[in-house]
Scaffold this active site. Structure first.
Site, PDB file in Angstrom:
ATOM      1  N   ASN A  76      16.030 -35.787  83.115  1.00  0.00           N
ATOM      2  CA  ASN A  76      17.268 -35.316  83.750  1.00  0.00           C
ATOM      3  C   ASN A  76      17.636 -33.949  83.190  1.00  0.00           C
ATOM      4  O   ASN A  76      17.264 -33.612  82.070  1.00  0.00           O
ATOM      5  CB  ASN A  76      18.396 -36.316  83.424  1.00  0.00           C
ATOM      6  CG  ASN A  76      19.731 -35.892  84.007  1.00  0.00           C
ATOM      7  OD1 ASN A  76      19.820 -35.461  85.164  1.00  0.00           O
ATOM      8  ND2 ASN A  76      20.794 -35.994  83.225  1.00  0.00           N
ATOM      9  N   HIS A  89      21.070 -31.533  82.416  1.00  0.00           N
ATOM     10  CA  HIS A  89      22.530 -31.603  82.316  1.00  0.00           C
ATOM     11  C   HIS A  89      23.080 -30.234  81.895  1.00  0.00           C
ATOM     12  O   HIS A  89      22.498 -29.574  81.031  1.00  0.00           O
ATOM     13  CB  HIS A  89      22.935 -32.682  81.297  1.00  0.00           C
ATOM     14  CG  HIS A  89      24.403 -32.877  81.224  1.00  0.00           C
ATOM     15  ND1 HIS A  89      25.118 -33.516  82.225  1.00  0.00           N
ATOM     16  CD2 HIS A  89      25.318 -32.462  80.312  1.00  0.00           C
ATOM     17  CE1 HIS A  89      26.404 -33.509  81.913  1.00  0.00           C
ATOM     18  NE2 HIS A  89      26.554 -32.867  80.762  1.00  0.00           N
TER      19      HIS A  89
HETATM   20  C1  GAR Z   1      23.108 -29.044  87.720  1.00  0.00           C
HETATM   21  O1  GAR Z   1      23.895 -28.096  87.047  1.00  0.00           O
HETATM   22  C2  GAR Z   1      22.782 -30.203  86.804  1.00  0.00           C
HETATM   23  O2  GAR Z   1      22.647 -29.801  85.466  1.00  0.00           O
HETATM   24  C3  GAR Z   1      23.981 -31.088  86.992  1.00  0.00           C
HETATM   25  O3  GAR Z   1      24.272 -31.021  88.355  1.00  0.00           O
HETATM   26  C4  GAR Z   1      23.921 -29.716  88.835  1.00  0.00           C
HETATM   27  C5  GAR Z   1      23.132 -29.883  90.101  1.00  0.00           C
HETATM   28  O4  GAR Z   1      22.913 -28.653  90.724  1.00  0.00           O
HETATM   29  N1  GAR Z   1      23.707 -32.425  86.566  1.00  0.00           N
HETATM   30  C6  GAR Z   1      24.585 -33.211  85.950  1.00  0.00           C
HETATM   31  O5  GAR Z   1      25.735 -32.877  85.747  1.00  0.00           O
HETATM   32  C7  GAR Z   1      24.048 -34.569  85.515  1.00  0.00           C
HETATM   33  N2  GAR Z   1      24.948 -35.230  84.659  1.00  0.00           N
HETATM   34  P1  GAR Z   1      21.893 -28.559  91.936  1.00  0.00           P
HETATM   35  O6  GAR Z   1      22.221 -29.735  92.876  1.00  0.00           O
HETATM   36  O7  GAR Z   1      22.178 -27.229  92.564  1.00  0.00           O
HETATM   37  O8  GAR Z   1      20.508 -28.670  91.364  1.00  0.00           O
END
Ligand code: GAR
Length: 187
Positions: A105, A107
């Site tokens: 994952n 984050h």
């Molecule tokens: C990303 O910034 C990722 O790190 C975060 O969601 C965003 C998705 O962006 N994930 C989390 O917060 C997981 N806990 P994207 O859909 O443009 O790839």
């Protein structure tokens, strides 16, 4: 090199998915994106799966035993590796048991700090000096598990939630491919 058949799980924008789709075109990059799973029918990222002809499945995680449906599709597409990219659900034990150390994952914080939602507002409120992103193995706890890659930048006094998000995303596009290479190239 045999590429690992990989499923990307998304819930929203899908910009990390798009980045990985481009990176996976390189024959030296260790994954082939064989499936995209979304738990949200309005996830913008589904458009990338459609545009680049990647099979995609919508899973309603509110229904009972939805994990069986996920496992069915992972089997159907012979998936051996999973990347969560903005997937806003906990991965259930049943799936983790079937993919031990094969789910990662990303984050948008320097874990273990700021797990969960509303990361950027909490980082600003806490007056952090630096932030960044973390790629880690997934276990059954939220934003937990062994860390693979962490990337950092310094926060400026002029930064706000929007600029922090932009800067973090930019780092994520480097960190996620780097983490994948780091753990799969040695196999
Ligand atoms: C990303 O910034 C990722 O790190 C975060 O969601 C965003 C998705 O962006 N994930 C989390 O917060 C997981 N806990 P994207 O859909 O443009 O790839």
């Amino acid at each position: 090199m045999v590429k690992k058949k990989t499923c990307i799980f998304i819930s929203g924008q899908g910009s990390n998915l798009k980045n990985l789709i481009f990176r996976a075109r390189d024959h030296n990059f260790p994954i082939k994106i064989s499936l995209v799973i979304s738990n949200n029918k309005n996830a913008y990222g589904i458009k990338y799966a459609k545009k680049y002809n990647i099979p995609h499945v919508l899973i309603d995680t509110k229904i009972k035993n939805y994990e069986n449906k996920i496992l069915f599709y992972l089997k159907k597409y012979k998936i051996s590796f999973i990347c969560l990219a903005g997937y806003m659900r906990i991965i259930s034990d049943k799936i983790i048991r079937n993919f031990e150390k094969k789910i990662i994952n990303i984050h948008p914080s320097l874990l273990p700090k700021f797990k969960g939602l509303n990361t950027f507002s909490r980082i600003l409120k806490n007056k952090e000096k630096k932030t960044g992103c973390t790629v880690h193995y997934v276990n059954n706890k939220l934003d937990d598990g062994d860390i693979i890659v962490k990337k950092t930048f310094f926060i400026k006094s002029s930064d706000n939630e929007t600029t922090l998000k932009q800067k973090t995303h930019k780092l994520e596009y480097k960190a996620y491919p780097e983490a994948i290479i780091k753990i799969l190239r040695r196999n």
